[in-house]
Design a protein around this motif. Structure first.
Motif, PDB file in Angstrom:
ATOM      1  N   PHE A   1       6.953   4.841  -0.961  1.00 14.81           N
ATOM      2  CA  PHE A   1       6.373   4.070  -2.063  1.00 14.81           C
ATOM      3  C   PHE A   1       5.636   5.015  -3.015  1.00 14.81           C
ATOM      4  O   PHE A   1       4.400   5.002  -3.087  1.00 14.81           O
ATOM      5  CB  PHE A   1       5.408   3.008  -1.529  1.00 14.81           C
ATOM      6  N   PRO A   2       6.356   5.823  -3.793  1.00 13.58           N
ATOM      7  CA  PRO A   2       5.699   6.817  -4.652  1.00 13.58           C
ATOM      8  C   PRO A   2       4.876   6.194  -5.775  1.00 13.58           C
ATOM      9  O   PRO A   2       4.038   6.877  -6.368  1.00 13.58           O
ATOM     10  CB  PRO A   2       6.876   7.623  -5.209  1.00 13.58           C
ATOM     11  N   GLN A   3       5.091   4.917  -6.054  1.00 15.55           N
ATOM     12  CA  GLN A   3       4.361   4.281  -7.147  1.00 15.55           C
ATOM     13  C   GLN A   3       2.934   3.881  -6.762  1.00 15.55           C
ATOM     14  O   GLN A   3       2.136   3.488  -7.627  1.00 15.55           O
ATOM     15  CB  GLN A   3       5.121   3.050  -7.662  1.00 15.55           C
ATOM     16  N   VAL A   4       2.577   3.979  -5.471  1.00 13.54           N
ATOM     17  CA  VAL A   4       1.223   3.677  -5.011  1.00 13.54           C
ATOM     18  C   VAL A   4       0.606   4.962  -4.460  1.00 13.54           C
ATOM     19  O   VAL A   4       1.147   5.567  -3.535  1.00 13.54           O
ATOM     20  CB  VAL A   4       1.211   2.586  -3.922  1.00 13.54           C
ATOM     21  N   PHE A   5      -0.516   5.381  -5.026  1.00 14.19           N
ATOM     22  CA  PHE A   5      -1.214   6.572  -4.532  1.00 14.19           C
ATOM     23  C   PHE A   5      -1.971   6.204  -3.271  1.00 14.19           C
ATOM     24  O   PHE A   5      -2.789   5.278  -3.263  1.00 14.19           O
ATOM     25  CB  PHE A   5      -2.179   7.099  -5.593  1.00 14.19           C
ATOM     26  N   LEU A   6      -1.730   6.942  -2.190  1.00  8.85           N
ATOM     27  CA  LEU A   6      -2.289   6.622  -0.884  1.00  8.85           C
ATOM     28  C   LEU A   6      -3.281   7.685  -0.443  1.00  8.85           C
ATOM     29  O   LEU A   6      -3.001   8.888  -0.537  1.00  8.85           O
ATOM     30  CB  LEU A   6      -1.166   6.510   0.150  1.00  8.85           C
TER      31      LEU A   6
ATOM     32  N   ARG B   1      -3.335   9.841   8.467  1.00 12.92           N
ATOM     33  CA  ARG B   1      -2.748  10.829   7.572  1.00 12.92           C
ATOM     34  C   ARG B   1      -1.229  10.898   7.688  1.00 12.92           C
ATOM     35  O   ARG B   1      -0.528  10.910   6.657  1.00 12.92           O
ATOM     36  CB  ARG B   1      -3.377  12.196   7.812  1.00 12.92           C
ATOM     37  N   GLN B   2      -0.708  10.921   8.897  1.00 12.14           N
ATOM     38  CA  GLN B   2       0.746  10.998   9.048  1.00 12.14           C
ATOM     39  C   GLN B   2       1.420   9.711   8.590  1.00 12.14           C
ATOM     40  O   GLN B   2       2.518   9.744   8.016  1.00 12.14           O
ATOM     41  CB  GLN B   2       1.108  11.320  10.499  1.00 12.14           C
ATOM     42  N   HIS B   3       0.770   8.575   8.825  1.00 16.11           N
ATOM     43  CA  HIS B   3       1.306   7.308   8.315  1.00 16.11           C
ATOM     44  C   HIS B   3       1.441   7.356   6.797  1.00 16.11           C
ATOM     45  O   HIS B   3       2.460   6.946   6.231  1.00 16.11           O
ATOM     46  CB  HIS B   3       0.376   6.144   8.678  1.00 16.11           C
ATOM     47  N   LEU B   4       0.392   7.852   6.141  1.00 13.29           N
ATOM     48  CA  LEU B   4       0.401   7.867   4.678  1.00 13.29           C
ATOM     49  C   LEU B   4       1.396   8.883   4.130  1.00 13.29           C
ATOM     50  O   LEU B   4       1.951   8.673   3.053  1.00 13.29           O
ATOM     51  CB  LEU B   4      -1.004   8.125   4.146  1.00 13.29           C
TER      52      LEU B   4
ATOM     53  N   ILE C   1       1.942  -2.291   9.994  1.00 14.84           N
ATOM     54  CA  ILE C   1       0.999  -3.086   9.204  1.00 14.84           C
ATOM     55  C   ILE C   1       0.774  -2.444   7.841  1.00 14.84           C
ATOM     56  O   ILE C   1       0.801  -3.117   6.796  1.00 14.84           O
ATOM     57  CB  ILE C   1      -0.337  -3.230   9.964  1.00 14.84           C
ATOM     58  N   LEU C   2       0.551  -1.128   7.843  1.00 17.23           N
ATOM     59  CA  LEU C   2       0.335  -0.429   6.579  1.00 17.23           C
ATOM     60  C   LEU C   2       1.543  -0.543   5.659  1.00 17.23           C
ATOM     61  O   LEU C   2       1.387  -0.727   4.445  1.00 17.23           O
ATOM     62  CB  LEU C   2       0.029   1.045   6.846  1.00 17.23           C
TER      63      LEU C   2
END
Length: 255
Positions: free
Chosen positions: A134-139, A124-127, A96-97
């Motif tokens: 997806f380095p262009q989105v800060f998670l 945390r591990q998902h992110l 989903i994420l």
């Protein structure tokens, strides 16, 4: 009811198309039993409230934030035998994420905060995995119930349907809280193995073996006034984080 511009579910394309949001907030809760006195949707009511109030404060401070609809199911792998505790496996959460982050990346929205409202969730591990993809989105992620020191408001320990959650619900949705006289004691058994009991080793708790009433922590000291004070502290702290994050250059975060 007047639409809140920081709540996506209440806004229209006319507003969203020109909003240039900096931070998207994704509240994530759970659907599970909460002792005898709190509703199954307790985690969802709480995280939805905290997300909206923190976003309001951040918006009023000039931060371009928007809150997505709350995801109402969480990881409940330790409660599979408790009727209608709905489980999403961690791998399902990751899927989903990934879809959500992919949307943000495609549309040029630069920052996502997963606002967690359930102790069984851990993003945390998902992110970590998605940040590489997806380095262009800060998670980032945070647990709302750790955004303020519970010791300032409550003396008894607990982590599920306890005084903290009960107080929060007495402020957010008092009509859904049964009288405290109907609540179980929230007594939770501890691991026999010292390392697991002390917390430096970890294993999943099998909930029906740990607690008879599904609670963990005595709710007796809960009041609406404590809930209001706790939530004010929590939302102020989270709003400050959202405001700073919205203004931050993610390429220059360290000093």
């Amino acid at each position: 009811m007047q639409a809140r511009p920081y709540i996506l579910a209440e806004t229209t394309w006319q507003h969203v198309k020109d909003a240039n949001y900096e931070v998207v907030v994704l509240p994530w809760g759970a659907t599970e039993a909460h002792n005898y006195h709190l509703p199954y949707a307790t985690d969802n009511y709480q995280v939805d409230y905290v997300a909206a109030e923190a976003a309001r404060l951040a918006w009023e401070a000039g931060a371009k934030v928007v809150v997505l609809p709350t995801i109402p199911f969480g990881v409940n792998t330790g409660q599979l035998d408790i009727t209608l505790d709905i489980n999403l496996n961690p791998s399902t959460q990751l899927a989903i994420l990934r879809d959500i982050v992919q949307v943000l990346a495609r549309q040029g929205i630069p920052k996502l905060v997963v606002l967690n409202g359930h102790g069984g969730n851990d993003f945390r591990q998902h992110l970590r995995e998605l940040q590489a993809e997806f380095p262009q989105v800060f998670l980032s992620t945070l647990n709302w119930f750790r955004a303020a020191d519970r010791g300032q408001f409550f003396t008894a320990p607990g982590d599920h349907a306890d005084a903290l959650e009960t107080s929060a619900m007495l402020h957010i949705a008092p009509s859904l809280v049964r009288p405290l006289g109907e609540a179980g004691s929230g007594h939770a058994k501890q691991f026999r193995i010292a390392a697991l009991r002390e917390g430096w080793a970890w294993a999943q708790r099998e909930w029906s073996q740990v607690t008879e009433d599904t609670g963990s922590g005595n709710p007796a000291e809960a009041t609406a006034e404590k809930g209001a004070a706790l939530l004010a502290a929590v939302t102020a702290n989270i709003a400050q984080f959202l405001t700073e994050l919205a203004a931050a250059d993610v390429r220059d975060l360290y000093e």
